[in-house]
Scaffold this active site. Structure first.
Site, short mmCIF file in Angstrom:
data_model
loop_
_atom_site.label_atom_id
_atom_site.label_comp_id
_atom_site.label_asym_id
_atom_site.label_seq_id
_atom_site.Cartn_x
_atom_site.Cartn_y
_atom_site.Cartn_z
N THR A 139 2.65 26.15 -43.91
CA THR A 139 3.06 26.15 -44.90
C THR A 139 4.56 26.28 -44.81
O THR A 139 5.50 26.53 -43.92
CB THR A 139 2.30 26.96 -46.19
OG1 THR A 139 2.97 26.16 -47.10
CG2 THR A 139 2.87 28.36 -45.90
N ASP A 155 11.58 10.42 -49.05
CA ASP A 155 10.45 11.21 -50.46
C ASP A 155 11.90 9.22 -51.62
O ASP A 155 11.53 9.72 -52.21
CB ASP A 155 11.67 11.55 -51.14
CG ASP A 155 11.09 12.72 -51.07
OD1 ASP A 155 9.89 13.09 -50.79
OD2 ASP A 155 11.27 14.21 -50.48
N ASP A 167 2.71 16.18 -49.29
CA ASP A 167 3.27 15.26 -50.16
C ASP A 167 3.48 14.04 -50.49
O ASP A 167 3.90 12.96 -50.87
CB ASP A 167 4.91 16.08 -51.08
CG ASP A 167 4.86 17.25 -50.69
OD1 ASP A 167 4.40 18.40 -50.03
OD2 ASP A 167 5.57 18.16 -51.43
#
Length: 409
Positions: A243, A123, A183
């Site tokens: 998931t 990230d 993401d």
């Protein structure tokens, strides 16, 4: 290409009449954003003081959400959300032209510079590019230039050539061997920017490889996205599709669909590869046509959540989708009006029904987001990335309404 006749009658009727008072609503929302940001800047130091760092841990530097007792939750720079508040302040500076927001943005941006070296985090794009990238866009500060390029070098260490994608989490090793989450499409923007800034094409090549791998393996026939795809590092093949934050492996986690829409729109901007444009259009089509999309176009936290309509909404997903649709409208002439009107309707409803009262919610702007429902975490609360993408969408809307080009980082 999305055609009007492919949409359900509910969405068509919702979009039939033009939105009224867009300029007035934008101005009102920006005024509210300034009021809330002023409060947030007062609240953060107090919250940080009340939450000293544990031994050996970094101190909190950025707001993330509200606790169950409605206190301000602040996080250290290592948290994946740490770049959104400084990024939000940069956006507010761009929106208003007022120096005080840029001053605050510089302060909070400096607090997370250390993240440019964190090789344990996929990230780094969220953290560094939403903050330093937004700052560089406005200031052209050469120091920010260097941070962006270094962060791209750091992110590149997580790329496995055999898999062809950037590894997501290092934890959950008992569940996944080499997880890649949807993401992660958002972190590619950092790599594209680093190639532009440095001339080093290796960043661009990694981004394209990751986007291609995601395009090939993350999507179902209806163009909904899986959250997590696990890979075999010896063969590069898919091990399983699962998931983590959605309701089930085969469900369509709402924010994940937003990441997919935004990510492939951005990848088309950077590469002009029409496969990415087509993918973004198909994801939009899935979202528009889903029978569980509410009339106000603010999705439930998962399109397949079992308790609909008594399920939490995710305003953050709606803000991400709106911002992406504004950009997508500039690349798809045949569907531009549809994308614009849909984004406008999302923004109208968010501004009218999902924003905080002035002086409330500890300074957050947008309410009713859902972070991680399966973990019972951050449900129906304000979350800082919702504010960030809502403000970005607001600026994009204002530019398009004024007949100007989008202001893209």
């Amino acid at each position: 290409m999305i055609k009007l006749h492919t949409l359900g009658l509910g969405l068509l009727s919702l979009l039939a009449a033009p939105a009224l008072g867009q300029s007035a609503l934008t101005k009102k929302t920006l005024k509210l954003a300034e009021t809330q940001a002023t409060l947030m800047l007062e609240q953060v130091p107090q919250a940080v003081q009340q939450k000293p760092a544990a031994p050996g841990k970094l101190p909190p530097v950025s707001p993330r959400s509200l606790t169950p007792t409605k206190e301000l939750a602040v996080v250290a720079s290592k948290d994946w959300t740490s770049g959104f508040f400084p990024g939000y302040l940069w956006l507010l500076s761009e929106a208003t032209g007022q120096p005080k927001w840029q001053t605050a943005a510089k302060t909070y941006t400096a607090n997370i510079e250390r993240e440019k070296l964190d090789v344990t985090s996929h990230d780094v794009g969220f953290k560094i590019y939403c903050s330093f990238g937004s700052g560089y866009h406005l200031t052209q500060d050469p120091a920010y230039h260097e941070v962006i390029v270094q962060a791209a070098r750091t992110l590149s260490t997580r790329f496995n050539p055999k898999v062809g994608a950037i590894r997501s989490w290092d934890h959950h090793r008992e569940t996944w061997g080499y997880p890649v989450i949807i993401d992660n499409m958002m972190n590619l923007e950092l790599l594209f920017a680093a190639t532009r800034l440095s001339g080093d094409s290796s960043f661009y090549k990694i981004a394209v490889s990751h986007a291609n791998k995601t395009l090939n393996n993350h999507f179902r026939p209806d163009f909904s996205s899986y959250h997590v795809v696990d890979y075999d590092t010896l063969t590069g093949s898919v091990v399983k599709r699962t998931t983590h934050q959605g309701v089930a492996n085969e469900s369509a986690w709402a924010r994940g669909q937003g990441w997919a829409l935004y990510g492939f729109t951005m990848c088309y901007r950077e590469t002009k590869n029409k496969a990415y444009l087509n993918q973004a259009e198909q994801v939009a089509r899935f979202i528009f046509n889903h029978p569980n999309l509410p009339k106000d176009l603010v999705p439930y936290w998962d399109f397949n959540a079992p308790g609909i309509p008594n399920e939490p909404r995710d305003a953050s997903a709606a803000a991400i989708m709106a911002s992406a649709l504004y950009e997508l409208s500039t690349y798809s002439p045949a569907s531009a009006a549809l994308y614009r009107r849909t984004a406008d309707k999302i923004m109208d409803n968010l501004a009218k029904h999902y924003t905080a009262k002035a002086g409330g919610s500890r300074g957050f702007l947008l309410l009713h987001s859902t972070g991680h429902k399966p973990a019972n975490s951050e449900i129906d609360v304000p979350i800082i990335y919702a504010d960030y993408y809502f403000m970005e969408a607001l600026l994009r809307r204002r530019s398009l309404d004024s007949g100007k080009q989008l202001s893209l980082r």
